[in-house]
Design a protein around this motif. Structure first.
Motif, PDB file in Angstrom:
ATOM      1  N   VAL A  72       2.656  -3.501   1.554  1.00 13.70           N
ATOM      2  CA  VAL A  72       2.314  -2.087   1.377  1.00 13.70           C
ATOM      3  C   VAL A  72       1.554  -1.939   0.069  1.00 13.70           C
ATOM      4  N   GLN A  73       0.679  -0.932  -0.003  1.00 17.77           N
ATOM      5  CA  GLN A  73      -0.114  -0.720  -1.216  1.00 17.77           C
ATOM      6  C   GLN A  73      -0.611   0.714  -1.276  1.00 17.77           C
ATOM      7  N   PHE A  74      -0.403   1.362  -2.449  1.00 17.95           N
ATOM      8  CA  PHE A  74      -0.993   2.669  -2.719  1.00 17.95           C
ATOM      9  C   PHE A  74      -2.415   2.479  -3.244  1.00 17.95           C
ATOM     10  N   PRO A  75      -3.329   3.424  -2.985  1.00 10.22           N
ATOM     11  CA  PRO A  75      -4.631   3.388  -3.667  1.00 10.22           C
ATOM     12  C   PRO A  75      -4.432   3.588  -5.169  1.00 10.22           C
ATOM     13  N   VAL A  76      -5.429   3.153  -5.948  1.00 11.23           N
ATOM     14  CA  VAL A  76      -5.282   3.213  -7.405  1.00 11.23           C
ATOM     15  C   VAL A  76      -5.344   4.639  -7.939  1.00 11.23           C
ATOM     16  N   ASP A  77      -5.926   5.580  -7.178  1.00  7.04           N
ATOM     17  CA  ASP A  77      -6.159   6.915  -7.715  1.00  7.04           C
ATOM     18  C   ASP A  77      -5.394   8.019  -7.005  1.00  7.04           C
ATOM     19  N   SER A  78      -4.514   7.662  -6.064  1.00  8.54           N
ATOM     20  CA  SER A  78      -3.841   8.711  -5.309  1.00  8.54           C
ATOM     21  C   SER A  78      -2.486   8.231  -4.804  1.00  8.54           C
ATOM     22  N   ALA A  79      -1.532   9.158  -4.763  1.00  7.00           N
ATOM     23  CA  ALA A  79      -0.223   8.872  -4.177  1.00  7.00           C
ATOM     24  C   ALA A  79      -0.083   9.510  -2.799  1.00  7.00           C
ATOM     25  N   ARG A  80      -1.171  10.082  -2.292  1.00  3.77           N
ATOM     26  CA  ARG A  80      -1.120  10.758  -0.992  1.00  3.77           C
ATOM     27  C   ARG A  80      -1.466   9.837   0.169  1.00  3.77           C
ATOM     28  N   PHE A  81      -1.955   8.655  -0.151  1.00  3.58           N
ATOM     29  CA  PHE A  81      -2.360   7.730   0.899  1.00  3.58           C
ATOM     30  C   PHE A  81      -1.631   6.406   0.716  1.00  3.58           C
ATOM     31  N   LEU A  82      -1.492   5.679   1.814  1.00  2.00           N
ATOM     32  CA  LEU A  82      -0.798   4.390   1.786  1.00  2.00           C
ATOM     33  C   LEU A  82      -1.405   3.465   2.830  1.00  2.00           C
ATOM     34  N   ALA A  83      -1.606   2.205   2.428  1.00  2.00           N
ATOM     35  CA  ALA A  83      -2.077   1.188   3.369  1.00  2.00           C
ATOM     36  C   ALA A  83      -0.984   0.139   3.526  1.00  2.00           C
ATOM     37  N   PHE A  84      -0.857  -0.406   4.733  1.00  2.00           N
ATOM     38  CA  PHE A  84       0.070  -1.519   4.911  1.00  2.00           C
ATOM     39  C   PHE A  84      -0.442  -2.472   5.980  1.00  2.00           C
ATOM     40  N   GLY A  85      -0.104  -3.754   5.775  1.00  2.00           N
ATOM     41  CA  GLY A  85      -0.483  -4.810   6.713  1.00  2.00           C
ATOM     42  C   GLY A  85       0.678  -5.183   7.600  1.00  2.00           C
ATOM     43  N   SER A  86       0.342  -5.607   8.810  1.00  2.00           N
ATOM     44  CA  SER A  86       1.381  -5.799   9.817  1.00  2.00           C
ATOM     45  C   SER A  86       1.250  -7.151  10.507  1.00  2.00           C
ATOM     46  N   ALA A  87       2.344  -7.549  11.166  1.00  2.00           N
ATOM     47  CA  ALA A  87       2.342  -8.799  11.926  1.00  2.00           C
ATOM     48  C   ALA A  87       1.497  -8.707  13.190  1.00  2.00           C
TER      49      ALA A  87
END
Length: 704
Positions: free
Chosen positions: A534-549
């Protein structure tokens, strides 16, 4: 650690900077800004004292006069307001790029310890005697010697003695003529570098009697004569600042110095353009062999060469340098020649990559917009030639046969780093102590035990003492490092948690990803496959990216958890790690042996199936090998027990480093195919990288 951080902030906040335009009205405080000095500390600018005391410093007359004139101008501005500066000493000036000089006021050079230089300097009336001022100044010097690391306390005390004028020694008050005397001492130091502290102490003592070293009189007679004028024992016989600025000594080479600076900068730009031009010409030659099939390619290459040649010609016209170097810049780099085909592909990719503006598709082809990004990437790719070991972390853990390090993390200041892994321990080390101290065993500053094997740790980007960890039982814990205690536990997950991440924009937001297919602590995103990162963008806490199997990356707006904002499709196997390179670019790692770079700004639909770059060269088919980014450089581990460094502009590795395994009995290097690099972490936005492998071997590497 909270205490050390606090003192660091105190030091920064008590500092001030002043350049030649920063003096206000005499009856007010001098207008001093904090930021320039803080930036100097952050970006590596040094004090003039450090620069003068560099070993084997050679004297460049242009450079020394350029520095001296700037300081004269700064002092002149103060004198024009009726202010005696007092602190015309090297430790009170910092140097930045192109030898730009700024005056600073910190505890080390403050007359009164107040927040303002003006308060101490304007107090020349009857309330405070000069003797009391000198006592206060010495007291502040002693306090600062304990608080700051540059310059050293001993040097500051000696420097203060060297820069005290004869009339001040006799008990008279300081005057503008006293500042002129100090300028004479400074001019002497600029043109007379000394190799040892003892020699310097003897020479500076002789200087008080106007005795100059013979080598200075022989090599720099004009400068020595000018120096003696400034050091005249009679204050009335010394020149004023106005006379100094109008003197032939300071003005005869001023134009030459300005032209020299401009020529250096333009010469560097010409060399950069020469490198790019050579590449384009060589590429043109190869493509002409298949001219019938590549006619379109040749046509726009000619256009690009013409554009680059025009830019280079303009630079040459400014400098008057029309000579072309016969030495090939491109052939000097074996890395570029070995990867020429990949470099060629990167050029065409950059040259014809679509550009998006206001949601509309535009092609760069036929324009010169590609030149700067490609040239910047090429220069950064060549900036470093290898990875060098700065230090080995030597730790003995006899109670655990397996020391696999699963995660590494630096604190917000890059001062401390933490390791965690299958030995169920979080260990915190002081980075500079590991680098500077050669010991048989390095002991952690703090060690905290967990009930289960640890999979990931992440330092809070705001609260220096707070670390989050996740373990194989699905528990997320928040730790107070200063107390070695757990602050809180979160047990929402039902299975192993692989990854956690604090938001840089909002340090109260923490996300976690688990084998149960869920993530995010303030809400839950359910997926059909295991979440590995999981990873937040550097400039916002409103978005989130995550990688999956399921081989995909999902990008969510946390205000709408029903469906992803976009899905990134391109990997063939599990996505094991992701990191944001900047606000719109994301790099992902997978067990398909590749890293991929994605541009989230191109998401016109809800699916992005074309990464803007694929990085290959390392091996990763079954293990988590780590991923970290810094200033466009991407670090990852490999199952060949190597660390690989890529730059985002090119698909091939820029640097690599192989961990060597040593047999504890024979001391010989052995090759164990089962070992791999398990975690990597950059030290902020620096060239220093922390890397660990599956045996618990941790190294601090540096790009050089």
């Amino acid at each position: 650690m909270e205490g050390s951080s606090g003192s660091a902030f105190q030091n920064s906040n008590s500092s001030r900077a002043l350049n030649s335009s920063g003096v206000s009205d005499r009856n007010q405080r001098l207008h001093l800004e904090v930021d320039p000095f803080v930036c100097a500390v952050e970006w590596g600018d040094i004090s003039l004292r450090q620069w003068l005391d560099k070993p084997e410093r050679s004297v460049d007359a242009f450079e020394c006069l350029h520095i001296f004139r700037q300081i004269v101008e700064i002092v002149s501005v103060a004198h024009s307001q009726g202010v005696v500066v007092h602190n015309v000493r090297p430790s009170c000036f910092v140097m930045s790029s192109f030898n730009h000089i700024s005056f600073i006021e910190s505890a080390s050079c403050s007359d009164t310890g107040s927040d303002s230089l003006g308060e101490g300097l304007n107090n020349q009336g009857g309330e405070e005697t000069e003797e009391n001022k000198m006592k206060d100044r010495r007291k502040d010097e002693e306090v600062d010697g304990k608080k700051q690391s540059f310059p050293m306390k001993q040097i500051l005390l000696m420097e203060m003695s060297w820069y005290t004028s004869p009339e001040e020694v006799a008990g008279e008050s300081s005057s503008c003529a006293s500042d002129v005397y100090r300028l004479g001492v400074l001019l002497f130091e600029l043109f007379c570098p000394l190799s040892s502290r003892e020699e310097k102490s003897r020479t500076m003592s002789s200087l008080r009697h106007r005795v100059l070293p013979p080598q200075l009189l022989l090599k720099w007679p004009k400068e020595a004569s000018f120096c003696l004028w400034l050091l005249h024992p009679d204050p009335s016989s010394r020149p004023t600042l106005g006379e100094l600025l109008q003197s032939e000594f300071l003005n005869e080479q001023r134009d030459d110095m300005e032209e020299r600076e401009a020529a250096i900068e333009l010469r560097q730009r010409i060399e950069d353009q020469e490198l790019l031009l050579e590449f384009l010409l060589l590429l043109q030659q190869r493509k002409q062999e298949v001219a019938e099939k590549l006619q379109h390619t040749i046509s726009f290459l000619c256009s690009d060469i013409e554009e680059v040649t025009k830019q280079q010609t303009r630079f040459k016209e400014i400098t008057g340098d029309n000579q072309r170097s016969n030495e090939s810049l491109l052939s000097k780099s074996s890395r570029l020649m070995k990867n020429f085909k990949k470099l060629e592909s990167a050029y065409f990719l950059t040259r014809c990559r679509p550009a998006y503006s206001s949601g509309k598709l535009m092609c760069r082809e036929g324009a010169s917009a590609w030149i700067n990004p490609f040239l910047e990437g090429l220069c950064k790719y060549l900036s470093f030639s290898k990875l060098r070991v700065k230090a080995d972390l030597k730790q003995g853990d006899l109670l655990h046969s397996s020391n696999l390090v699963c995660s590494l993390s630096f604190d917000r200041d890059g001062e401390f780093f933490a390791t965690a892994g299958v030995n169920k321990k979080i260990k915190v080390f002081e980075c500079d102590a590991i680098i500077n101290e050669d010991r048989d065993i390095h002991y952690p500053v703090v060690e905290m035990g967990s009930r289960s094997k640890l999979s990931s740790i992440c330092w809070n980007t705001y609260i220096k003492s707070q670390i989050a960890s996740s373990n194989f039982e699905g528990v997320v814990q928040l730790w107070d490092v200063t107390r070695s205690q757990v602050l809180s536990e979160m047990r929402e997950h039902e299975r192993r948690v692989w990854s956690i991440d604090y938001s840089s924009a909002d340090p109260t937001m923490l996300a976690s990803g688990s084998d149960d297919g869920s993530g995010v602590s303030v809400g839950t995103i359910k997926t059909k496959a295991n979440v590995c990162c999981v990873q937040f963008p550097v400039d916002s806490a409103r978005f989130l990216a995550f990688g999956s199997a399921d081989h995909r990356i999902y990008y969510y707006d946390l205000r709408n958890l029903k469906m992803p904002l976009c899905t990134l499709v391109g990997h063939n196997k599990t996505v094991s790690d992701i990191k944001f390179v900047d606000t719109v670019n994301l790099v992902s790692a997978s067990t398909d042996n590749t890293l991929k770079l994605w541009d989230l700004s191109t998401c016109a639909s809800r699916v992005i199936d074309s990464p803007i770059q694929s990085f290959t060269g390392h091996m990763n088919v079954k293990n988590f090998v780590g991923l970290s980014v810094s200033d466009g450089y991407i670090a990852t581990g490999s199952e060949t027990n190597e660390v690989f460094i890529y730059h985002k502009a090119f698909p091939m590795p820029a640097l690599s480093f192989k961990f060597q395994n040593t047999d504890p009995l024979s001391g010989n290097d052995v090759d164990d195919a089962a070992q791999f690099v398990s975690s990597v972490c950059w030290r902020g936005q620096s060239s220093t990288l922390l890397a660990a492998n599956s045996t618990g071997n941790v190294k601090i590497l540096e790009m050089v």
